[in-house]
Enzyme design. Sequence first.
Site, PDB file in Angstrom:
ATOM      1  N   PHE A 125       0.854  -1.193   0.000  1.00 41.23           N
ATOM      2  CA  PHE A 125       0.000   0.000   0.000  1.00 41.23           C
ATOM      3  C   PHE A 125       0.886   1.237   0.000  1.00 41.23           C
ATOM      4  CE2 PHE A 125      -2.444   3.483   1.786  1.00 41.23           C
ATOM      5  CZ  PHE A 125      -3.569   3.435   0.981  1.00 41.23           C
ATOM      6  N   LYS A 139       2.452   9.585   8.245  1.00 35.71           N
ATOM      7  CA  LYS A 139       1.701   9.159   9.438  1.00 35.71           C
ATOM      8  C   LYS A 139       2.191   9.773  10.763  1.00 35.71           C
ATOM      9  CE  LYS A 139      -1.058   5.364   7.850  1.00 35.71           C
ATOM     10  NZ  LYS A 139      -0.750   4.837   6.529  1.00 35.71           N
ATOM     11  N   ASP A 196       9.205   2.550   1.745  1.00 31.36           N
ATOM     12  CA  ASP A 196       8.036   3.305   2.189  1.00 31.36           C
ATOM     13  C   ASP A 196       7.879   3.039   3.682  1.00 31.36           C
ATOM     14  OD1 ASP A 196       5.536   4.165   2.947  1.00 31.36           O
ATOM     15  OD2 ASP A 196       4.495   3.417   1.165  1.00 31.36           O
TER      16      ASP A 196
HETATM   17  C1  LIG Z   1      -0.955   5.173   5.061  1.00 27.63           C
HETATM   18  C2  LIG Z   1       0.104   4.790   4.109  1.00 27.63           C
HETATM   19  C3  LIG Z   1       0.356   5.531   2.939  1.00 27.63           C
HETATM   20  C4  LIG Z   1      -0.514   6.691   2.516  1.00 27.63           C
HETATM   21  O1  LIG Z   1      -0.420   7.767   3.379  1.00 27.63           O
HETATM   22  P1  LIG Z   1      -1.480   8.973   3.270  1.00 27.63           P
HETATM   23  O2  LIG Z   1      -0.977   9.974   4.263  1.00 27.63           O
HETATM   24  O3  LIG Z   1      -2.826   8.403   3.619  1.00 27.63           O
HETATM   25  O4  LIG Z   1      -1.435   9.468   1.878  1.00 27.63           O
HETATM   26  C5  LIG Z   1       1.407   5.153   2.143  1.00 27.63           C
HETATM   27  N1  LIG Z   1       2.188   4.099   2.458  1.00 27.63           N
HETATM   28  C6  LIG Z   1       1.988   3.368   3.568  1.00 27.63           C
HETATM   29  C7  LIG Z   1       2.889   2.230   3.877  1.00 27.63           C
HETATM   30  C8  LIG Z   1       0.928   3.675   4.422  1.00 27.63           C
HETATM   31  O5  LIG Z   1       0.701   2.921   5.502  1.00 27.63           O
END
Ligand SMILES: *Cc1c(COP(=O)(O)O)cnc(C)c1O
Length: 390
Positions: free
Chosen positions: A132, A246, A217
């Site tokens: 994700f 986050k 990420d």
């Molecule tokens: C939550 C998340 C995102 C997206 O972040 P947003 O601030 O909602 O755009 C991207 N990568 C990972 C691993 C995430 O958990």
Amino acid sequence: MSLTDANIMNTYRRTPIALVRGQGARVWDAGGRQYLDFLAGIAVCNLGHAHPAVVDAVRRQAGELMHVSNLYYTNPQAEVARILVERSFADKAFFCNSGAEANEAAIKLARKYAHENLGPDKYELITMKDSFHGRTMATITATGQEKFQFGFTPLLDGFRYIPFNNPEALEAAITPRTCGVMLEPIQGEGGVIIPDDDYLARVREICDRHKILMIVDEVQTGIGRTGKLFAYEYSGVKPDIMTLAKALGNGFPVGAMLATNEIARAFSPGNHASTFGGNPLAMAAVQATLETILGQDILGRSLETGAYFRQHLERLKAKHSMITDVRGKGLMIACALTGDGAPIVSACQERGLLINCTGGKTLRFVPPLIITKNDVDEAVSILDAALEGR
Ligand SMILES: *Cc1c(COP(=O)(O)O)cnc(C)c1O
């Protein structure tokens, strides 16, 4: 709630409670009912709600200078960049406002670097199934889950998907067009999937051998969630690019993309930008968050609490056949279930515990890092009751 339903687009399945206040690991609804918050805004409020250091910093900065443009220098941004660079593999930071934006920036930087240094035909990124990376067009393309892409085609060109935790699949997917690989050190939305201990090191070795970029990420795993400031630190190797969001501002919306000098050089003025990115107010929240996490041994304590929590979940697993697996690192923890997790999430909420469920059958626990063993005891006893008779 009816106001929300009447006027807000229907993009979330909301639980019918309206939260009005938070303190530490607790939140209160409009009726005064208290909940133990083991979701923390989805791994965001790592210092808990209304942490005095963050609140004071935001208050002070809001009264001093909230926003100017990146056309000028501001001190809070320089201070935060210094902390992030000192504490990571990276040499340079770019600030934005969310995880998706941080990943967009990473994708653009990887393409720009490859375009300038490896040739115009090298633009392909390899990403993982069940990953994700966000909800923008580039990041849903990077996200290896069709449910997030459905209805939004055509997607971007230049992405290939491989199974996570499988170095051989990475090796096999590399083509003359590949410029990099992007992955989460632990897959979050995919169900808290933890790869083998040597996986990131093997990815690094393959990237080096094929001269492609390694992008991690850490939007969910970063800022202490797994017990180190960044989860890649467990691997013994360093990525080329890392994204954060986050928990970076403990609830203040902010993201960052970090890279080595070698890669960061590919961006020059005008290549990429964000109006709000790194503004003084956001940076004040980040600085207070990072200084508190690093200055008060929050990581050491969270590792201890995480181990204690996992131990108690193992006890529940022995008692309830619905739990098939308990896994996690630090305070990023999950319980895999034999069936639908939604009724368990509701039953916990009725008893005063907020958690969520990813991928249907995985309960996810990402509480504030400041929770105590008593908080864990309370959460475990609520979960125990919620699982009773299932
Ligand atoms: C939550 C998340 C995102 C997206 O972040 P947003 O601030 O909602 O755009 C991207 N990568 C990972 C691993 C995430 O958990």
